[in-house]
Design a protein around this motif. Structure first.
Motif, PDB file in Angstrom:
ATOM      1  N   SER A  36     103.657  35.073  51.483  1.00  0.00           N
ATOM      2  CA  SER A  36     103.136  36.191  50.697  1.00  0.00           C
ATOM      3  C   SER A  36     101.638  35.971  50.474  1.00  0.00           C
ATOM      4  CB  SER A  36     103.858  36.269  49.350  1.00  0.00           C
ATOM      5  OG  SER A  36     103.561  35.123  48.573  1.00  0.00           O
ATOM      6  N   LEU A  37     100.959  37.055  50.115  1.00  0.00           N
ATOM      7  CA  LEU A  37      99.514  36.988  49.893  1.00  0.00           C
ATOM      8  C   LEU A  37      99.178  35.960  48.810  1.00  0.00           C
ATOM      9  CD1 LEU A  37      96.679  38.013  50.506  1.00  0.00           C
ATOM     10  CD2 LEU A  37      97.086  39.856  48.826  1.00  0.00           C
ATOM     11  N   ILE A  38      99.968  35.915  47.735  1.00  0.00           N
ATOM     12  CA  ILE A  38      99.673  34.963  46.655  1.00  0.00           C
ATOM     13  C   ILE A  38      99.785  33.525  47.163  1.00  0.00           C
ATOM     14  CG2 ILE A  38     102.031  34.953  45.712  1.00  0.00           C
ATOM     15  CD1 ILE A  38      98.797  34.552  43.667  1.00  0.00           C
ATOM     16  N   ASN A  39     100.781  33.234  47.973  1.00  0.00           N
ATOM     17  CA  ASN A  39     100.927  31.880  48.512  1.00  0.00           C
ATOM     18  C   ASN A  39      99.821  31.546  49.502  1.00  0.00           C
ATOM     19  OD1 ASN A  39     103.174  30.941  47.064  1.00  0.00           O
ATOM     20  ND2 ASN A  39     104.540  32.140  48.361  1.00  0.00           N
ATOM     21  N   GLN A  40      99.417  32.505  50.310  1.00  0.00           N
ATOM     22  CA  GLN A  40      98.294  32.287  51.229  1.00  0.00           C
ATOM     23  C   GLN A  40      97.033  31.933  50.444  1.00  0.00           C
ATOM     24  OE1 GLN A  40      97.606  35.677  53.793  1.00  0.00           O
ATOM     25  NE2 GLN A  40      99.780  35.896  54.232  1.00  0.00           N
ATOM     26  N   GLN A  41      96.755  32.731  49.425  1.00  0.00           N
ATOM     27  CA  GLN A  41      95.534  32.516  48.657  1.00  0.00           C
ATOM     28  C   GLN A  41      95.609  31.249  47.808  1.00  0.00           C
ATOM     29  OE1 GLN A  41      94.671  36.303  46.781  1.00  0.00           O
ATOM     30  NE2 GLN A  41      93.767  37.056  48.686  1.00  0.00           N
ATOM     31  N   MET A  42      96.791  30.909  47.318  1.00  0.00           N
ATOM     32  CA  MET A  42      96.939  29.656  46.575  1.00  0.00           C
ATOM     33  C   MET A  42      96.647  28.458  47.468  1.00  0.00           C
ATOM     34  SD  MET A  42     100.162  30.362  43.996  1.00  0.00           S
ATOM     35  CE  MET A  42     100.542  28.644  43.892  1.00  0.00           C
ATOM     36  N   MET A  43      97.101  28.486  48.719  1.00  0.00           N
ATOM     37  CA  MET A  43      96.804  27.390  49.649  1.00  0.00           C
ATOM     38  C   MET A  43      95.299  27.242  49.826  1.00  0.00           C
ATOM     39  SD  MET A  43      99.356  25.657  50.939  1.00  0.00           S
ATOM     40  CE  MET A  43      98.689  25.037  52.452  1.00  0.00           C
ATOM     41  N   THR A  44      94.626  28.350  50.023  1.00  0.00           N
ATOM     42  CA  THR A  44      93.181  28.328  50.238  1.00  0.00           C
ATOM     43  C   THR A  44      92.435  27.883  48.976  1.00  0.00           C
ATOM     44  OG1 THR A  44      93.406  30.105  51.851  1.00  0.00           O
ATOM     45  CG2 THR A  44      91.210  29.714  50.975  1.00  0.00           C
ATOM     46  N   VAL A  45      92.774  28.473  47.859  1.00  0.00           N
ATOM     47  CA  VAL A  45      92.085  28.164  46.606  1.00  0.00           C
ATOM     48  C   VAL A  45      92.361  26.722  46.187  1.00  0.00           C
ATOM     49  CG1 VAL A  45      91.994  28.718  44.135  1.00  0.00           C
ATOM     50  CG2 VAL A  45      91.955  30.557  45.832  1.00  0.00           C
ATOM     51  N   HIS A  46      93.605  26.291  46.254  1.00  0.00           N
ATOM     52  CA  HIS A  46      93.933  24.924  45.844  1.00  0.00           C
ATOM     53  C   HIS A  46      93.283  23.893  46.755  1.00  0.00           C
ATOM     54  CE1 HIS A  46      97.621  25.966  43.156  1.00  0.00           C
ATOM     55  NE2 HIS A  46      96.472  26.406  42.672  1.00  0.00           N
ATOM     56  N   THR A  47      93.218  24.189  48.029  1.00  0.00           N
ATOM     57  CA  THR A  47      92.534  23.271  48.946  1.00  0.00           C
ATOM     58  C   THR A  47      91.060  23.164  48.584  1.00  0.00           C
ATOM     59  OG1 THR A  47      94.108  23.711  50.716  1.00  0.00           O
ATOM     60  CG2 THR A  47      91.969  22.821  51.368  1.00  0.00           C
ATOM     61  N   PHE A  48      90.438  24.297  48.270  1.00  0.00           N
ATOM     62  CA  PHE A  48      89.036  24.275  47.860  1.00  0.00           C
ATOM     63  C   PHE A  48      88.852  23.408  46.612  1.00  0.00           C
ATOM     64  CE2 PHE A  48      85.729  25.799  45.002  1.00  0.00           C
ATOM     65  CZ  PHE A  48      84.603  25.634  45.804  1.00  0.00           C
ATOM     66  N   PHE A  49      89.702  23.617  45.609  1.00  0.00           N
ATOM     67  CA  PHE A  49      89.530  22.875  44.355  1.00  0.00           C
ATOM     68  C   PHE A  49      89.892  21.399  44.495  1.00  0.00           C
ATOM     69  CE2 PHE A  49      89.017  27.066  42.560  1.00  0.00           C
ATOM     70  CZ  PHE A  49      87.961  26.832  41.692  1.00  0.00           C
ATOM     71  N   ILE A  50      90.838  21.072  45.345  1.00  0.00           N
ATOM     72  CA  ILE A  50      91.119  19.658  45.627  1.00  0.00           C
ATOM     73  C   ILE A  50      89.885  19.024  46.252  1.00  0.00           C
ATOM     74  CG2 ILE A  50      92.436  18.078  47.108  1.00  0.00           C
ATOM     75  CD1 ILE A  50      94.853  20.019  46.640  1.00  0.00           C
ATOM     76  N   ALA A  51      89.312  19.706  47.223  1.00  0.00           N
ATOM     77  CA  ALA A  51      88.100  19.183  47.874  1.00  0.00           C
ATOM     78  C   ALA A  51      86.971  19.038  46.858  1.00  0.00           C
ATOM     79  CB  ALA A  51      87.682  20.094  49.022  1.00  0.00           C
ATOM     80  N   LEU A  52      86.824  20.013  45.973  1.00  0.00           N
ATOM     81  CA  LEU A  52      85.768  19.958  44.959  1.00  0.00           C
ATOM     82  C   LEU A  52      85.966  18.769  44.025  1.00  0.00           C
ATOM     83  CD1 LEU A  52      83.264  21.181  43.599  1.00  0.00           C
ATOM     84  CD2 LEU A  52      84.833  22.644  42.278  1.00  0.00           C
ATOM     85  N   VAL A  53      87.182  18.561  43.547  1.00  0.00           N
ATOM     86  CA  VAL A  53      87.455  17.439  42.640  1.00  0.00           C
ATOM     87  C   VAL A  53      87.235  16.109  43.356  1.00  0.00           C
ATOM     88  CG1 VAL A  53      89.280  16.247  41.344  1.00  0.00           C
ATOM     89  CG2 VAL A  53      88.967  18.715  41.084  1.00  0.00           C
ATOM     90  N   VAL A  54      87.703  16.000  44.585  1.00  0.00           N
ATOM     91  CA  VAL A  54      87.493  14.770  45.356  1.00  0.00           C
ATOM     92  C   VAL A  54      85.996  14.517  45.529  1.00  0.00           C
ATOM     93  CG1 VAL A  54      87.802  13.717  47.649  1.00  0.00           C
ATOM     94  CG2 VAL A  54      89.736  14.798  46.499  1.00  0.00           C
ATOM     95  N   PHE A  55      85.237  15.564  45.835  1.00  0.00           N
ATOM     96  CA  PHE A  55      83.784  15.419  45.971  1.00  0.00           C
ATOM     97  C   PHE A  55      83.144  14.977  44.651  1.00  0.00           C
ATOM     98  CE2 PHE A  55      79.465  17.173  45.692  1.00  0.00           C
ATOM     99  CZ  PHE A  55      78.871  16.477  46.744  1.00  0.00           C
TER     100      PHE A  55
END
Length: 131
Positions: A36-55
């Protein structure tokens, strides 16, 4: 210890930027279509924020290694990071299925490399707290 934190800072910064390639490497254009669109966007958004926190953790290690080691607040932050990476290690070993890496050369090497990295960070950050 300060040098070790700076090394971790560099490695985490690199890991954060590697996340940029995840959509292409994991073929998300095709793989996420069935979601679903929400799951697609959650994957993208969560990946971005994981990368941001790791950085940001990497940046903290690079710019404030001495404070993480020498101050009470720094030691508490280090302990929290030690717990965080220990939990990440548990997930690496017991949540991800071995089917994802067993019998696959690259994936097995990555599994071993990241297992060692999570152990290294868990121990180092926890040691800072207890020294």
């Amino acid at each position: 210890m300060e040098l070790q934190l700076k090394i971790i800072g560099i490695l985490l910064s690199i890991l954060a930027f590697i996340h940029i390639g995840f959509p292409k490497y994991f073929n998300w254009k095709i793989e996420l279509k069935s979601m679903s669109l929400i799951n697609q966007q959650m994957m993208t958004v969560h990946t971005f924020f994981i990368a941001l926190v790791v950085f940001l953790i990497g940046l903290l290690c690079l710019t404030s290694a001495n404070e993480l080691i020498e101050t009470n607040l720094g030691k508490k932050i280090s302990f929290g990071l030690g717990v965080f990476w220990l939990i990440r290690l548990v997930f690496q070993l017991f949540i991800y299925s071995p089917k994802l890496w067993k019998g696959k050369k690259f994936e097995t090497v990555m599994h071993i490399v990241f297992t060692i990295f999570w152990i290294y960070m868990s121990i180092l950050f926890t040691m800072i707290y207890f020294q």
